[in-house]
Design a protein around this motif. Structure first.
Motif, PDB file in Angstrom:
ATOM      1  N   PRO A   1       0.505  -1.098  -0.049  1.00 55.03           N
ATOM      2  CA  PRO A   1      -0.437   0.568  -0.078  1.00 55.03           C
ATOM      3  C   PRO A   1       0.962   1.412  -0.211  1.00 55.03           C
ATOM      4  N   GLY A   2       0.381   2.074  -0.979  1.00 59.05           N
ATOM      5  CA  GLY A   2       1.548   3.745  -0.806  1.00 59.05           C
ATOM      6  C   GLY A   2       2.420   3.428  -2.272  1.00 59.05           C
ATOM      7  N   GLU A   3       2.469   2.340  -2.025  1.00 59.99           N
ATOM      8  CA  GLU A   3       4.411   2.066  -2.910  1.00 59.99           C
ATOM      9  C   GLU A   3       4.649   2.654  -4.245  1.00 59.99           C
ATOM     10  N   ALA A   4       5.475   2.588  -4.768  1.00 61.95           N
ATOM     11  CA  ALA A   4       5.936   3.468  -5.808  1.00 61.95           C
ATOM     12  C   ALA A   4       6.732   1.860  -6.244  1.00 61.95           C
ATOM     13  N   VAL A   5       6.838   1.054  -7.440  1.00 62.69           N
ATOM     14  CA  VAL A   5       6.956  -0.287  -7.758  1.00 62.69           C
ATOM     15  C   VAL A   5       6.847  -0.671  -9.205  1.00 62.69           C
ATOM     16  N   ALA A   6       8.074  -0.587  -9.805  1.00 63.69           N
ATOM     17  CA  ALA A   6       8.472  -0.164 -11.348  1.00 63.69           C
ATOM     18  C   ALA A   6       9.166  -2.360 -11.612  1.00 63.69           C
ATOM     19  N   LEU A   7       8.050  -2.282 -13.312  1.00 64.49           N
ATOM     20  CA  LEU A   7       7.703  -3.471 -14.102  1.00 64.49           C
ATOM     21  C   LEU A   7       8.833  -2.964 -15.301  1.00 64.49           C
ATOM     22  N   VAL A   8      10.175  -3.695 -15.503  1.00 65.38           N
ATOM     23  CA  VAL A   8      10.996  -2.611 -15.984  1.00 65.38           C
ATOM     24  C   VAL A   8      11.169  -3.965 -17.172  1.00 65.38           C
ATOM     25  N   GLY A   9      11.341  -4.171 -18.570  1.00 62.67           N
ATOM     26  CA  GLY A   9      11.480  -5.230 -19.379  1.00 62.67           C
ATOM     27  C   GLY A   9      11.634  -4.822 -20.963  1.00 62.67           C
ATOM     28  N   PRO A  10      12.749  -5.609 -21.664  1.00 62.99           N
ATOM     29  CA  PRO A  10      12.097  -5.420 -23.146  1.00 62.99           C
ATOM     30  C   PRO A  10      11.441  -4.674 -24.138  1.00 62.99           C
ATOM     31  N   ASN A  11      10.801  -5.026 -25.086  1.00 65.01           N
ATOM     32  CA  ASN A  11       9.716  -4.965 -25.844  1.00 65.01           C
ATOM     33  C   ASN A  11       9.689  -6.964 -25.984  1.00 65.01           C
ATOM     34  N   GLY A  12       8.105  -6.500 -25.846  1.00 61.91           N
ATOM     35  CA  GLY A  12       8.352  -8.421 -25.956  1.00 61.91           C
ATOM     36  C   GLY A  12       8.233  -9.632 -24.748  1.00 61.91           C
TER      37      GLY A  12
END
Lengths: 286, 242
Positions: free
Chosen positions: B46-57
């Motif tokens: 809750p209230g967190e900022a999370v990134a999901l990173v990765g290349p195309n596809g």
């Protein structure tokens, strides 16, 4: 001149019938991408239902309203069969609507027989700018005007109408915001059924309706809808009216047997001219 | 990066606390014979900022589409506590409708459709309210897409490719809005991005998704120091080992 004005009003009234069928096609196509070949059937079912309701002693007006609701129900049922299964492609749904139309023939013949049936309309003539015009023609024009104003208000002013436009504009985004696109498609089919039903009960007093009258209605309606690119109801109205006027004028001043064909050729010529003037637009893939 | 095994670098000080708003376990998504996601697990607190990173596809958009119910998983579990709103890749506005109508449609299914709170967060939208969405610039459209998502009064907002096709200055402005939303209103953010620099700058934790598998996760600072991540996503190595 009097005769010309009389033909003009007749043409507008006949064109209004095409426009109503065409706007039903537009309503379904805009939301679902499906060309609904059962659209003419909604008009026929509503018209034949109205004749039965009147025969049962139900008041005029109420009988026609009930018949329009039957048209709406026929639209909803067609929608459930055509697009109820998630992931159904528009081309597949088109074929399903064609099949539903043929199935409806069998049901209509079973219920109403294969002979044309007439619906009594408004009797007599009224003077319009000094020109005697059948009251039923004026009723068709007036009701069509009201229906198109309501249709515009529905899409432009109501939340449900805007949600339907959103589905038409971007179905993927509509799903993203939580809109049930399939349910919206059902609403579009029901709306198409209602519009077809209105066309049916208005046209039935002008010409006898039988189970296969949908062909002539759908041809005119389809031409009107195509005139609006299958997406613009008001252009479908313009296309329908233009078609109706051209048909009546060819019948009146030319060879009566070429009325429908001549009108369609004229409309196709206008569409070719229109498309030549417009730059090609590519819709962004969703 | 594709042969890197799934590794938890460190959840760090910005890690999940309390019950997660998004909790995904062993998620598998298939398109016919092709597997788009294979055993993906992750969480957002809750209230967190999370990134999901990765290349195309890599399956990033598939993952967020699964979260918002557009794509049906073949197996695995998705738990969302509270409301999730989705800002899809490429903005995906309703071009025929006005900006305000786009916002109102964002509140679909809610009785409270007042856009005033969204205008308070994104004041630029008030001046654009009557403009057709299709007539806006890319940055303005992205702002409308975020505003539309906020109309659902979400507990977590998933933003798919915030920076796609936008000028760096525009992206900086939008990122500031998201940062303020996260810091001041406590809305959790799941940022799905190819631009790892932006993602690491905006979020406290990140997951790296490659070929449908979660290959690395951890605090953004730690990941940014990882040679492999830096080489693949930040345009160069750091000289340090992960």
């Amino acid at each position: 001149m009097t005769q010309f004005l009389m033909f003009l009003v007749n043409g507008i009234a006949i064109g209004c019938g095409f426009a109503l069928v065409g706007s039903g096609l537009v309503a379904v196509y805009r939301i679902t991408g499906v060309v609904n070949f059962a659209q003419g059937m909604f008009a026929v079912v509503a018209a034949l239902s109205a004749t039965s309701f009147v025969a049962l002693g139900i008041w005029h007006g109420v009988a026609e309203l009930m018949a329009v609701l039957v048209g709406g129900f026929a639209g909803l049922a067609t929608g459930v069969v055509a697009v109820g299964r998630r992931g159904t492609q528009p081309l597949t749904a088109l074929l399903v609507t064609l099949a539903v139309g043929f199935l409806a023939y069998a049901i209509e013949v079973l219920v109403w027989g294969d002979q044309p049936r007439s619906l009594p309309g408004l009797d007599g003539r009224a003077a319009l700018l000094g020109v005697p015009v059948q009251r039923q023609y004026l009723l068709v024009i007036a009701v069509t005007a009201v229906v198109f104003v309501l249709l515009w208000l529905f899409f432009a002013r109501t939340y449900l109408g805007k949600a339907l436009t959103a589905c038409a504009s971007n179905p993927y985004a509509a799903r993203v915001v939580g809109i049930d696109v399939t349910r919206m498609a059902f609403i579009a089919f029901a709306l198409g059924g209602v519009l077809g039903g209105v066309a049916g009960v208005l046209v039935a007093p002008l010409r006898p309706i039988s189970f296969d009258s949908d062909v002539s209605l759908i041809v005119g309606g389809f031409a009107a809808a195509i005139f609006g690119g299958l997406t613009r109801p008001m252009m479908a109205l313009a296309g329908g009216v233009l078609l109706g006027i051209t048909e009546v004028m060819i019948r009146a001043y030319g060879d009566a047997s070429y009325g429908t064909v001549g009108a369609l050729v004229f409309l196709i010529a206008i569409m070719i001219w229109q498309s030549a003037r417009r730059p090609t637009l590519h819709k962004e893939a969703v | 990066m594709s042969n890197v095994p799934e590794t938890a670098v460190d959840s760090g000080p910005g890690g999940p606390h309390g019950e997660s708003v998004i909790e995904v376990a062993d998620l598998v998504v298939r398109y016919g014979a092709a597997t788009a996601l294979q055993g993906v697990s992750f969480s957002v607190g809750p209230g967190e900022a999370v990134a999901l990173v990765g290349p195309n596809g890599a399956g990033k958009s598939t993952l967020v589409n699964a979260l918002s119910g557009i794509v049906r998983p073949a197996s695995g579990t998705i738990r969302i506590r509270g409301r999730l709103a989705h800002v899809p890749e490429g903005r995906q506005l309703f071009g025929e409708l006005s900006v305000e109508d786009n916002l109102l449609i964002g509140a679909w299914g809610r009785s409270d459709r007042d856009p005033a709170p969204v205008y308070a967060v994104l004041p630029e939208l008030r001046g654009l309210a009557r403009r057709k969405a299709a007539a806006l610039s890319g940055g303005q459209q992205q702002m409308v897409a975020i505003g539309r998502a906020l109309m659902a009064r979400p507990d977590v907002i998933a933003v798919d490719e915030l920076s796609l096709g936008l000028a760096p200055k525009v992206v900086t402005g939008l990122a500031a809005h998201l940062r303020a939303l996260n810091a001041e209103r406590g809305t959790a953010v799941l940022l799905i991005e190819q631009n790892a620099r932006l993602a690491f700058d905006l979020c406290s934790r990140a997951y790296v998704l490659e070929a449908g598998r979660m290959v690395v996760s951890g605090a953004c600072e730690e990941l940014a120091r990882s040679n492999e991540v830096a080489r693949a996503y930040l345009g160069g190595g750091t000289g340090e080992e992960p």
